[in-house]
Design an enzyme around this catalytic site. Structure first.
Site, PDB file in Angstrom:
ATOM      1  N   GLU A   1      20.981  -1.176  35.097  1.00 51.45           N
ATOM      2  CA  GLU A   1      21.987   0.058  34.639  1.00 51.45           C
ATOM      3  C   GLU A   1      21.710   0.217  32.933  1.00 51.45           C
ATOM      4  O   GLU A   1      21.723  -0.700  32.544  1.00 51.45           O
ATOM      5  CB  GLU A   1      23.250  -0.057  34.994  1.00 51.45           C
ATOM      6  CG  GLU A   1      24.406   0.802  34.433  1.00 51.45           C
ATOM      7  CD  GLU A   1      24.086   2.477  34.967  1.00 51.45           C
ATOM      8  OE1 GLU A   1      23.665   2.694  35.881  1.00 51.45           O
ATOM      9  OE2 GLU A   1      23.965   3.126  33.897  1.00 51.45           O
TER      10      GLU A   1
ATOM     11  N   ASP B   1      18.974  10.205  38.710  1.00 53.25           N
ATOM     12  CA  ASP B   1      19.240  11.280  37.858  1.00 53.25           C
ATOM     13  C   ASP B   1      18.162  12.372  38.368  1.00 53.25           C
ATOM     14  O   ASP B   1      16.926  12.043  38.255  1.00 53.25           O
ATOM     15  CB  ASP B   1      19.064  11.010  36.130  1.00 53.25           C
ATOM     16  CG  ASP B   1      20.371  10.347  35.876  1.00 53.25           C
ATOM     17  OD1 ASP B   1      21.179  10.072  36.338  1.00 53.25           O
ATOM     18  OD2 ASP B   1      20.503  10.002  34.810  1.00 53.25           O
TER      19      ASP B   1
ATOM     20  N   ASP C   1      21.176  13.816  46.611  1.00 48.32           N
ATOM     21  CA  ASP C   1      21.745  14.912  47.118  1.00 48.32           C
ATOM     22  C   ASP C   1      20.819  15.930  46.640  1.00 48.32           C
ATOM     23  O   ASP C   1      20.994  17.284  47.076  1.00 48.32           O
ATOM     24  CB  ASP C   1      22.937  15.230  46.279  1.00 48.32           C
ATOM     25  CG  ASP C   1      22.853  15.226  44.981  1.00 48.32           C
ATOM     26  OD1 ASP C   1      22.330  14.426  44.233  1.00 48.32           O
ATOM     27  OD2 ASP C   1      23.363  16.408  44.280  1.00 48.32           O
TER      28      ASP C   1
HETATM   29  C1  SAM Z   1      24.108   9.417  39.262  1.00 44.58           C
HETATM   30  S1  SAM Z   1      24.046   7.947  38.927  1.00 44.58           S
HETATM   31  C2  SAM Z   1      24.321   7.038  40.485  1.00 44.58           C
HETATM   32  C3  SAM Z   1      24.819   5.703  40.422  1.00 44.58           C
HETATM   33  C4  SAM Z   1      24.768   4.898  41.810  1.00 44.58           C
HETATM   34  N1  SAM Z   1      23.657   4.555  42.211  1.00 44.58           N
HETATM   35  C5  SAM Z   1      25.728   5.646  42.842  1.00 44.58           C
HETATM   36  O1  SAM Z   1      24.900   5.970  43.774  1.00 44.58           O
HETATM   37  O2  SAM Z   1      26.754   5.690  42.967  1.00 44.58           O
HETATM   38  C6  SAM Z   1      22.677   7.295  38.216  1.00 44.58           C
HETATM   39  C7  SAM Z   1      22.937   6.034  37.333  1.00 44.58           C
HETATM   40  O3  SAM Z   1      21.757   5.525  36.995  1.00 44.58           O
HETATM   41  C8  SAM Z   1      21.887   5.268  35.593  1.00 44.58           C
HETATM   42  N2  SAM Z   1      20.430   5.436  35.136  1.00 44.58           N
HETATM   43  C9  SAM Z   1      19.837   6.738  34.888  1.00 44.58           C
HETATM   44  N3  SAM Z   1      18.541   6.638  34.236  1.00 44.58           N
HETATM   45  C10 SAM Z   1      18.440   5.576  34.022  1.00 44.58           C
HETATM   46  C11 SAM Z   1      17.299   4.564  33.528  1.00 44.58           C
HETATM   47  N4  SAM Z   1      16.191   5.192  33.128  1.00 44.58           N
HETATM   48  N5  SAM Z   1      17.642   3.325  33.558  1.00 44.58           N
HETATM   49  C12 SAM Z   1      18.762   2.697  33.875  1.00 44.58           C
HETATM   50  N6  SAM Z   1      19.387   3.297  34.400  1.00 44.58           N
HETATM   51  C13 SAM Z   1      19.811   4.619  34.641  1.00 44.58           C
HETATM   52  C14 SAM Z   1      22.936   6.153  34.986  1.00 44.58           C
HETATM   53  O4  SAM Z   1      23.497   5.553  33.737  1.00 44.58           O
HETATM   54  C15 SAM Z   1      23.980   6.373  36.203  1.00 44.58           C
HETATM   55  O5  SAM Z   1      24.812   5.277  36.319  1.00 44.58           O
END
Ligand code: SAM
Length: 191
Positions: free
Chosen positions: A52, A102, A138
């Site tokens: 993360e 994301d 989603d």
């Molecule tokens: C939409 S959230 C989903 C979190 C979790 N997987 C869930 O389903 O509840 C996406 C997570 O990925 C992390 N994230 C996004 N891009 C990332 C990257 N390139 N490297 C590490 N973490 C990343 C964000 O900070 C966020 O906590």
């Protein structure tokens, strides 16, 4: 439970992370880690790494993991694709979980998506024989891209997400479910 990488120039030394050498599973972008902590609680004969980029979210992993008394989970603060490409040792991982990455919905931003044309080969290099990639999102457009890149990857075959895994929901999944937003999932296992 947050592991401070001694270097980002060498692959991880897994023996330094966990007291027991057990099969490893990794969640890329683990967020607040509700999924990972619950999964690790149920699967004590496996080790888990949550990757993360946000420290506040890793601190929640730390708190939840300590509260649950787990010694089979570690959080690492680093960018997911760098971790997969350079730090995860080859053939070290039984499963990769990527849940609600994301979506980068604008077309000009699609190049930032984690699951892209390069991803299957990177995943295959990290996975042990027969290892699987589990995906949830989603975003229908991103889901189509996920399916496209994995269907084109001859080193993977389509699989089902086992019910015992699907029933462990993530924080984002629960939010989408509460709002009535449909979520999608797919799994691909190394041939
Ligand atoms: C939409 S959230 C989903 C979190 C979790 N997987 C869930 O389903 O509840 C996406 C997570 O990925 C992390 N994230 C996004 N891009 C990332 C990257 N390139 N490297 C590490 N973490 C990343 C964000 O900070 C966020 O906590």
């Amino acid at each position: 439970m947050i592991y401070q990488l001694p270097t980002i120039l060498e692959p991880l030394e897994l023996a330094a992370l966990f007291p027991q050498p057990q099969p490893l599973e990794v969640e890329l972008g683990c967020g607040d880690a509700s999924f990972l902590i619950e999964y690790a609680r149920r699967q004590t004969a496996r080790n888990f790494i949550g990757v993360e980029r946000l420290l506040g979210r890793l601190q929640k992993l730390d708190r939840k993991g300590r509260r649950a008394g787990l010694n089979n989970v570690r959080g690492i603060r680093i960018e997911s694709s760098y971790f997969l490409r350079y730090l995860l040792p080859p053939h070290s991982t039984a499963a990769l979980h990527i849940y609600f990455p994301d979506p980068w919905p604008k077309k000009k931003h699609h190049r930032h998506r984690l699951i892209n044309e390069q991803f299957p080969a990177l995943a295959r290099a990290a996975l042990a024989p027969g290892g699987c990639v589990y995906l949830r999102t989603d975003d229908a457009d991103y889901f189509a891209q996920m399916q496209e890149v994995f269907n084109a990857a001859r080193e993977f075959a389509t699989a089902d997400t086992p019910a015992w895994l699907a029933e462990i929901t993530t924080d984002f999944e629960r939010e989408f479910n509460a709002q009535g937003i449909q979520t999608l999932r797919a799994a691909y296992c190394a041939r």
